[in-house]
Design a protein around this motif. Sequence first.
Motif, short mmCIF file in Angstrom:
data_model
loop_
_atom_site.label_atom_id
_atom_site.label_comp_id
_atom_site.label_asym_id
_atom_site.label_seq_id
_atom_site.Cartn_x
_atom_site.Cartn_y
_atom_site.Cartn_z
N LEU A 66 -33.63 -119.78 40.16
CA LEU A 66 -32.62 -121.01 40.34
C LEU A 66 -32.64 -122.02 39.22
O LEU A 66 -31.73 -122.50 38.88
CB LEU A 66 -32.93 -121.60 41.74
CG LEU A 66 -32.46 -120.96 42.95
CD1 LEU A 66 -33.09 -121.33 44.25
CD2 LEU A 66 -31.02 -120.86 43.22
N ILE A 67 -33.91 -122.32 38.59
CA ILE A 67 -34.26 -123.19 37.54
C ILE A 67 -33.47 -122.57 36.22
O ILE A 67 -32.91 -123.37 35.59
CB ILE A 67 -35.53 -123.65 37.37
CG1 ILE A 67 -36.12 -124.46 38.79
CG2 ILE A 67 -35.80 -124.45 36.20
CD1 ILE A 67 -37.58 -124.68 38.64
N TYR A 68 -34.07 -121.53 36.00
CA TYR A 68 -33.92 -120.84 34.45
C TYR A 68 -32.69 -120.25 34.53
O TYR A 68 -32.02 -120.23 33.11
CB TYR A 68 -35.13 -120.09 34.10
CG TYR A 68 -36.46 -121.12 34.00
CD1 TYR A 68 -36.54 -122.25 33.14
CD2 TYR A 68 -37.54 -120.95 34.90
CE1 TYR A 68 -37.62 -122.80 33.09
CE2 TYR A 68 -38.52 -121.66 35.02
CZ TYR A 68 -38.51 -122.69 34.10
OH TYR A 68 -39.83 -123.65 33.88
N ALA A 121 -32.88 -124.99 47.66
CA ALA A 121 -32.32 -124.13 47.72
C ALA A 121 -32.99 -122.70 48.51
O ALA A 121 -32.63 -121.87 48.88
CB ALA A 121 -31.54 -123.77 46.45
N SER A 122 -34.30 -122.76 47.61
CA SER A 122 -35.14 -121.53 47.96
C SER A 122 -35.60 -121.48 49.35
O SER A 122 -35.78 -120.55 50.06
CB SER A 122 -36.47 -121.56 47.06
OG SER A 122 -37.40 -120.83 47.43
N LEU A 123 -35.66 -122.62 50.08
CA LEU A 123 -35.92 -122.90 51.44
C LEU A 123 -34.76 -122.13 52.32
O LEU A 123 -35.07 -121.59 53.29
CB LEU A 123 -36.16 -124.28 51.88
CG LEU A 123 -37.49 -124.60 51.44
CD1 LEU A 123 -37.65 -126.36 51.76
CD2 LEU A 123 -38.72 -124.10 52.25
N VAL A 124 -33.79 -122.49 51.81
CA VAL A 124 -32.22 -122.14 52.57
C VAL A 124 -32.42 -120.39 52.29
O VAL A 124 -32.23 -119.80 53.34
CB VAL A 124 -31.14 -122.41 51.96
CG1 VAL A 124 -29.94 -121.95 52.57
CG2 VAL A 124 -30.85 -124.13 52.17
N ILE A 125 -32.74 -119.87 51.49
CA ILE A 125 -32.62 -118.40 50.99
C ILE A 125 -34.05 -117.73 51.86
O ILE A 125 -33.50 -116.95 52.40
CB ILE A 125 -32.87 -118.23 49.55
CG1 ILE A 125 -31.58 -118.76 48.85
CG2 ILE A 125 -33.16 -116.68 49.29
CD1 ILE A 125 -31.79 -118.72 47.42
N VAL A 126 -35.01 -118.53 51.70
CA VAL A 126 -36.20 -117.91 52.47
C VAL A 126 -35.87 -117.94 53.84
O VAL A 126 -36.34 -116.96 54.52
CB VAL A 126 -37.46 -118.90 52.02
CG1 VAL A 126 -38.72 -118.63 53.09
CG2 VAL A 126 -37.95 -118.69 50.73
N THR A 127 -35.23 -118.76 54.39
CA THR A 127 -35.11 -119.02 55.99
C THR A 127 -34.32 -117.88 56.44
O THR A 127 -34.78 -117.20 57.41
CB THR A 127 -34.57 -120.31 56.14
OG1 THR A 127 -35.31 -121.55 55.93
CG2 THR A 127 -34.20 -120.65 58.15
N VAL A 148 -25.63 -120.87 46.12
CA VAL A 148 -26.72 -120.34 47.26
C VAL A 148 -26.47 -119.72 47.99
O VAL A 148 -27.08 -118.75 48.42
CB VAL A 148 -27.26 -121.85 47.75
CG1 VAL A 148 -28.19 -121.34 48.79
CG2 VAL A 148 -27.45 -123.04 46.77
N ALA A 149 -25.03 -119.65 48.63
CA ALA A 149 -24.64 -118.66 49.68
C ALA A 149 -24.74 -117.13 49.24
O ALA A 149 -25.13 -116.19 49.84
CB ALA A 149 -23.44 -118.96 50.29
#
Length: 248
Positions: free
Chosen positions: A33-35, A47-53, A201-202
């Motif tokens: 997401l950063i690079y 955003a990573s937390l959304v994806i992980v969840t 993100v979606a």
Amino acid sequence: MSVLILALLAGGVIGLALGALGGGGSVLAVPALIYLLGFSPAAATTASLVIVTVTSATALTAHAREGAVRWRGGALFAAAGLVPAALGGAVAGHLPSGLLTAAFAVVAALAAVRMLRPTAAVPDAAPPRPGLIAGTGAGLGAVTGVLGVGGGFLAVPALVGVVGLRMRAAVGTSLLVITVNSLAALAARAGMAESLDWSVVAPFAGAAILGAWDGRRLAAKVSGGMLQRIFACVLLAVALFMLIDAVV
């Protein structure tokens, strides 16, 4: 290459790693997401937390249908991490970007080194102590909240060594712990989540979910040890790059 295609490719690769290895793949979501997609470190961890969840919750249903989730032990472990995950999520938004990136790089490097080490057999031990379970669960919750990673690479060995679960049950139960901790951390970052670019993100999350199913099939055809070593080498290289980027 368009941002949408990059998001789909990155999500697919991360989902493939998650499905094949049973944990640890989500640790690549933050650097992707950063690079690749231009997110700030704070936005990337959210955003990573959304994806992980969403990926963990989806995988949890599959493991639960197979009877591989120990709900009682997992609930105690997860409950201990609720407050630390929420506090970590609230604190993360106020940390300097360099510090957040460096901390993530260190955790990713430790995860890679652990994956490269042979797994030792766990001897028979005394019944697990509730205090030890709670302390370990709280530490994992804090890591999830601050760094936005699911922590499967930490949860699985902890559930084996501290709670006394067998590996198959530990993998399934870790998904319960990860889902609960990630939700708690997201609740503390509700304001930040609203500002995310959901057009990125979606599709990232959707591709990760689909990739996880392919990863489970890949794991049946390729040696798990070989997959883990390849992933660990990639993760170590990414961690070193992030650490250099944070300190230079």
